[in-house]
Design an enzyme around this catalytic site. Structure first.
Site, PDB file in Angstrom:
ATOM      1  N   ARG A 122       1.518  -1.068  -0.204  1.00 55.45           N
ATOM      2  CA  ARG A 122       0.210  -0.169   0.166  1.00 55.45           C
ATOM      3  C   ARG A 122       0.590   1.166  -0.241  1.00 55.45           C
ATOM      4  NH1 ARG A 122      -2.788  -4.370   2.072  1.00 55.45           N
ATOM      5  NH2 ARG A 122      -0.603  -4.310   3.299  1.00 55.45           N
ATOM      6  N   LYS A 166      25.155  -6.417  -5.243  1.00 54.59           N
ATOM      7  CA  LYS A 166      27.220  -6.009  -5.539  1.00 54.59           C
ATOM      8  C   LYS A 166      27.781  -5.355  -4.509  1.00 54.59           C
ATOM      9  CE  LYS A 166      25.421  -4.380 -10.448  1.00 54.59           C
ATOM     10  NZ  LYS A 166      25.273  -3.799 -10.960  1.00 54.59           N
ATOM     11  N   ARG A 181      11.961   3.515   2.797  1.00 54.80           N
ATOM     12  CA  ARG A 181      11.023   2.618   4.017  1.00 54.80           C
ATOM     13  C   ARG A 181      12.909   1.689   4.100  1.00 54.80           C
ATOM     14  NH1 ARG A 181       6.106  -1.202   3.948  1.00 54.80           N
ATOM     15  NH2 ARG A 181       5.481   0.937   4.856  1.00 54.80           N
TER      16      ARG A 181
HETATM   17  C1  NCD Z   1       2.883  -1.208   8.250  1.00 47.81           C
HETATM   18  C2  NCD Z   1       4.188  -0.865   7.930  1.00 47.81           C
HETATM   19  O1  NCD Z   1       4.809  -1.419   7.142  1.00 47.81           O
HETATM   20  O2  NCD Z   1       4.686  -0.856   8.929  1.00 47.81           O
HETATM   21  N1  NCD Z   1       2.624  -1.623   6.515  1.00 47.81           N
HETATM   22  C3  NCD Z   1       1.688  -0.243   5.612  1.00 47.81           C
HETATM   23  O3  NCD Z   1       2.410   0.644   5.680  1.00 47.81           O
HETATM   24  N2  NCD Z   1       0.419   0.356   5.366  1.00 47.81           N
HETATM   25  C4  NCD Z   1       2.333  -2.140   9.121  1.00 47.81           C
HETATM   26  C5  NCD Z   1       2.455  -3.183   8.987  1.00 47.81           C
HETATM   27  O4  NCD Z   1       3.654  -3.934   8.099  1.00 47.81           O
HETATM   28  O5  NCD Z   1       2.376  -4.336  10.234  1.00 47.81           O
END
Ligand code: NCD
Length: 304
Positions: A57, A86, A107
């Site tokens: 998402r 690499k 992320r």
């Molecule tokens: C969450 C996350 O990545 O922290 N997911 C998200 O971004 N909707 C929740 C999860 O992974 O449990």
């Protein structure tokens, strides 16, 4: 706050007024997110997307948001397809992607990574989740959902349930809720309680928190039940996870006769029974959709 070119690392980078302003713009973005209107305000702009941890998402709604506003995206959904395999270090990768893009979304499984990256690149950096740390854009869409459903956030009774120790969504959300006048309950197994540091900060902001491991204790004083997944990948010991998993299952029988709405950042494993999905209680799919207009609002504000 002046949003233009700002990094969004923690929900604490905002105050209540900033949050309300973003949510107001998100309302205007909704028809564009639903393809009822079109826009090209980010035409020619590029969003760099660096996902070192799995995402559905968050990644796709950032992409949808950027593209709905006429912009485009570059990046990877899995570090395995990048030069990280690499041996390239994070610093080199983000410098380059920063140079290619007008903003960067990252992320990573290590807490603090987004802050570290923000110091290295000139364009705005948005934290899409750093380990068990923060997930500020999820919180914005959580708040947007509450506001869309109840017309307000103040005066609500909100119970956060599940993995409050490792869940970054609830860490961010707890700090955001502290800016509003709400009642907060934390429901978790003892081993997965909200970290003391956060409890301490909330106490300092004057938030009254009630902690329990029993959802039944707080259900009748709850407007919103915010359920989270036990964060398997953060457990140092897999046996510990096996022992705790399945600690809660929210089903329609539990909710019967209440006016509780159920939210969840998703993905869910087994903590919400599928029999809740199409009831008046289940709001998590609607919530996931709001990721698009909310991220559109944020991108519009950040990108010059
Ligand atoms: C969450 C996350 O990545 O922290 N997911 C998200 O971004 N909707 C929740 C999860 O992974 O449990």
């Amino acid at each position: 706050m002046a949003f233009n070119q700002k990094d969004i690392i923690s929900i604490r980078d905002f105050d209540k007024k900033d949050i309300e302003y973003i949510l107001k713009i998100a309302v205007k973005m909704e028809p564009i997110a639903r393809s009822k209107q079109s826009s090209d305000i980010l035409f020619g702009k590029l969003l760099g997307m660096l996902f070192y941890e799995p995402s559905t998402r968050t990644r796709l709604s950032f992409e949808a948001a950027m593209k709905r506003l006429g912009g485009s995206t570059v990046g990877f959904a899995e570090a395995g397809t990048s030069s990280a395999t690499k041996g390239e270090n994070l610093t080199d990768t983000v410098r380059i992607v920063g140079d290619y893009s007008d903003a960067v979304v990252i992320r990573h499984n290590k807490e603090g990574t987004a802050r570290f990256v923000a110091d290295m690149v000139d364009v705005p950096v948005i934290n899409a989740g750093d380990g068990a740390g923060q997930h500020p854009t999820q919180t914005l869409l959580d708040l947007f959902t509450m506001k869309r459903i109840f017309g307000k956030i103040d005066d609500l009774h909100i119970s956060l349930l599940g993995d409050l120790k490792y869940g970054r969504t609830v860490h961010s959300l707890a700090y955001a809720l502290a800016m509003f006048n709400v009642d907060v309950n934390f429901v978790s197994p003892r081993e997965l309680k909200m970290p003391n540091e956060i409890l301490h900060d909330l106490g300092k902001s004057g938030v009254e928190v009630y902690e329990t491991d029993d959802i039944k204790e707080v259900l009748n004083k709850t407007d919103i039940l915010y359920v989270t997944r036990i964060q398997k990948e953060r457990f140092p010991d897999p046996q510990e996870y096996s022992r705790i998993k399945g600690a809660y299952t929210i089903d329609s029988k539990l909710l019967e006769g209440t006016d509780v709405i159920v939210m969840h950042p998703l993905p869910r494993v087994d903590e919400i029974s599928h029999d809740v999905d199409n009831t008046k209680y289940g709001k998590y799919f609607e919530q996931a959709f709001y990721g698009v207009p909310v991220r559109m609002a944020l991108l519009k504000l950040l990108i010059r």
